[in-house]
Design a protein around this motif. Structure first.
Motif, PDB file in Angstrom:
ATOM      1  N   LEU A 172       0.924  -1.286  -0.106  1.00 35.45           N
ATOM      2  CA  LEU A 172      -0.086   0.110  -0.072  1.00 35.45           C
ATOM      3  C   LEU A 172       0.707   1.242   0.185  1.00 35.45           C
ATOM      4  O   LEU A 172       0.358   2.463  -0.512  1.00 35.45           O
ATOM      5  CB  LEU A 172      -1.023   0.024   1.156  1.00 35.45           C
ATOM      6  CG  LEU A 172      -2.050  -0.820   1.171  1.00 35.45           C
ATOM      7  CD1 LEU A 172      -2.813  -1.222   2.685  1.00 35.45           C
ATOM      8  CD2 LEU A 172      -3.194  -0.436   0.295  1.00 35.45           C
TER       9      LEU A 172
ATOM     10  N   LEU B 198       2.598   2.072  -4.338  1.00 29.55           N
ATOM     11  CA  LEU B 198       1.470   1.716  -5.168  1.00 29.55           C
ATOM     12  C   LEU B 198       1.999   2.373  -6.585  1.00 29.55           C
ATOM     13  O   LEU B 198       2.320   3.269  -6.677  1.00 29.55           O
ATOM     14  CB  LEU B 198       0.271   2.544  -4.950  1.00 29.55           C
ATOM     15  CG  LEU B 198      -0.800   2.477  -3.711  1.00 29.55           C
ATOM     16  CD1 LEU B 198      -1.816   3.272  -3.364  1.00 29.55           C
ATOM     17  CD2 LEU B 198      -0.942   0.937  -3.804  1.00 29.55           C
TER      18      LEU B 198
ATOM     19  N   THR C  44       1.109  -3.274  -8.466  1.00 31.89           N
ATOM     20  CA  THR C  44       0.613  -3.241  -7.062  1.00 31.89           C
ATOM     21  C   THR C  44      -0.740  -3.125  -6.919  1.00 31.89           C
ATOM     22  O   THR C  44      -1.718  -3.702  -6.343  1.00 31.89           O
ATOM     23  CB  THR C  44       1.270  -2.459  -5.914  1.00 31.89           C
ATOM     24  OG1 THR C  44       1.196  -1.030  -6.365  1.00 31.89           O
ATOM     25  CG2 THR C  44       2.698  -2.960  -5.712  1.00 31.89           C
ATOM     26  N   VAL C  45      -1.598  -1.969  -7.681  1.00 27.03           N
ATOM     27  CA  VAL C  45      -3.038  -1.850  -7.734  1.00 27.03           C
ATOM     28  C   VAL C  45      -3.578  -3.049  -8.284  1.00 27.03           C
ATOM     29  O   VAL C  45      -4.553  -3.469  -7.827  1.00 27.03           O
ATOM     30  CB  VAL C  45      -3.152  -0.486  -8.502  1.00 27.03           C
ATOM     31  CG1 VAL C  45      -4.811  -0.553  -8.993  1.00 27.03           C
ATOM     32  CG2 VAL C  45      -2.495   0.662  -8.224  1.00 27.03           C
TER      33      VAL C  45
ATOM     34  N   LEU D 125      -3.236  -5.899  -5.461  1.00 23.95           N
ATOM     35  CA  LEU D 125      -4.054  -5.613  -4.184  1.00 23.95           C
ATOM     36  C   LEU D 125      -5.480  -5.675  -4.484  1.00 23.95           C
ATOM     37  O   LEU D 125      -6.321  -6.062  -3.775  1.00 23.95           O
ATOM     38  CB  LEU D 125      -3.614  -4.373  -3.706  1.00 23.95           C
ATOM     39  CG  LEU D 125      -2.391  -4.110  -3.078  1.00 23.95           C
ATOM     40  CD1 LEU D 125      -1.941  -2.765  -2.664  1.00 23.95           C
ATOM     41  CD2 LEU D 125      -2.333  -5.080  -1.557  1.00 23.95           C
TER      42      LEU D 125
ATOM     43  N   GLU E 229      -8.343  -8.203  -2.834  1.00 24.00           N
ATOM     44  CA  GLU E 229      -9.483  -7.402  -2.153  1.00 24.00           C
ATOM     45  C   GLU E 229     -10.552  -8.190  -2.991  1.00 24.00           C
ATOM     46  O   GLU E 229     -11.763  -8.225  -2.222  1.00 24.00           O
ATOM     47  CB  GLU E 229      -9.499  -5.973  -2.702  1.00 24.00           C
ATOM     48  CG  GLU E 229     -10.541  -5.199  -1.974  1.00 24.00           C
ATOM     49  CD  GLU E 229     -11.951  -4.917  -2.659  1.00 24.00           C
ATOM     50  OE1 GLU E 229     -12.972  -4.683  -2.025  1.00 24.00           O
ATOM     51  OE2 GLU E 229     -11.926  -5.377  -3.956  1.00 24.00           O
TER      52      GLU E 229
ATOM     53  N   SER F  89     -10.167  -1.311  -0.562  1.00 27.41           N
ATOM     54  CA  SER F  89      -9.942  -0.961  -1.820  1.00 27.41           C
ATOM     55  C   SER F  89      -9.904   0.701  -1.808  1.00 27.41           C
ATOM     56  O   SER F  89      -9.291   1.215  -2.671  1.00 27.41           O
ATOM     57  CB  SER F  89     -11.099  -1.256  -2.539  1.00 27.41           C
ATOM     58  OG  SER F  89     -12.466  -1.015  -2.322  1.00 27.41           O
TER      59      SER F  89
ATOM     60  N   VAL G 155      -6.377   1.741  -1.811  1.00 22.19           N
ATOM     61  CA  VAL G 155      -5.614   1.410  -3.022  1.00 22.19           C
ATOM     62  C   VAL G 155      -5.969   2.332  -3.971  1.00 22.19           C
ATOM     63  O   VAL G 155      -4.795   2.955  -4.715  1.00 22.19           O
ATOM     64  CB  VAL G 155      -5.800  -0.054  -3.296  1.00 22.19           C
ATOM     65  CG1 VAL G 155      -5.161  -0.450  -4.447  1.00 22.19           C
ATOM     66  CG2 VAL G 155      -5.564  -1.101  -2.192  1.00 22.19           C
TER      67      VAL G 155
END
Length: 207
Positions: A8, A11, A15-16, A19, A23, A31, A34
């Motif tokens: 986190l 980013l 990674t978005v 993650l 989620e 979220s 993110v």
């Protein structure tokens, strides 16, 4: 989960995607922490906001597909067994939450795959009853993409807007502060989506 906290704090598009995949399964990744921060950085010129929404939505689709396949192939007894297990508790999951998502899905039909993606507490689990009911995968994927895309767009707009007046070190605190406004916006959009499909259904019946 320190590794999630680390991601986190770093980013990017990868990674978005990752993650948001997590989620949309059963792993508790918020979220709003993110997509909104990624869009915040996009407003500062570090990322592209449309690519943030795109990668977040693709990640959500992949995570939702995992849940769909689990429901489709494992069946209700094994899903409940996992929800009630130690690992289920670590993921903040229980049988009651799964049953709640099932009731929502069966009460609202396939449109629940869109609207359910916009409702906290249900959004990451709505794919399981879709799999349990053997919903056509391509319809499921289309509706999931629409719902996840709307959700991610709301969060991205929020992050972009907050860049103009919120210092970066206060961003997460402010996101929690504006949490209720996000929920109200989601509720309005959900009602609009449901109304659209109800009207469309009656129009088809009349024809």
């Amino acid at each position: 989960m320190n590794w999630i906290t680390s991601l986190l704090g770093h980013l990017n598009y990868g990674t978005v995607f990752f993650l948001m995949l997590l989620e949309s399964t059963v792993i508790p990744v918020p979220s709003e922490l993110v997509v909104s921060p990624a869009a915040y950085h996009a407003a500062g010129g570090n990322l592209n906001i449309w690519l943030v929404v795109l990668f977040a939505t693709i990640g959500a689709d992949c995570g939702a597909t995992i849940n769909y396949l689990a429901g489709y192939y494992l069946g209700r007894p094994l899903i409940y067994k996992f929800a009630n297990s130690k690992w289920g508790k670590i993921c903040m999951l229980n049988q009651e939450k799964v049953e709640k998502s099932e009731r929502y899905f069966f009460n609202h039909g396939m449109v629940a795959t869109i609207s359910g993606r916009l409702i906290p507490g249900i959004r990451h689990l709505i794919s399981i009853p879709a799999g349990l009911s053997k919903m056509n995968y391509w319809k499921f994927l289309l509706y999931t993409t629409i719902g996840a895309g709307l959700w991610n767009l709301i969060l991205a707009v929020l992050g972009w807007w907050m860049h103009s007046f919120v210092p970066e070190e206060q961003l997460n605190m402010k996101l929690n502060e504006y949490g209720d406004y996000i929920k109200y916006a989601i509720l309005v959009i959900t009602l609009i989506v449901i109304a659209y499909f109800i009207i469309r259904h009656f129009m088809k019946q009349k024809q």
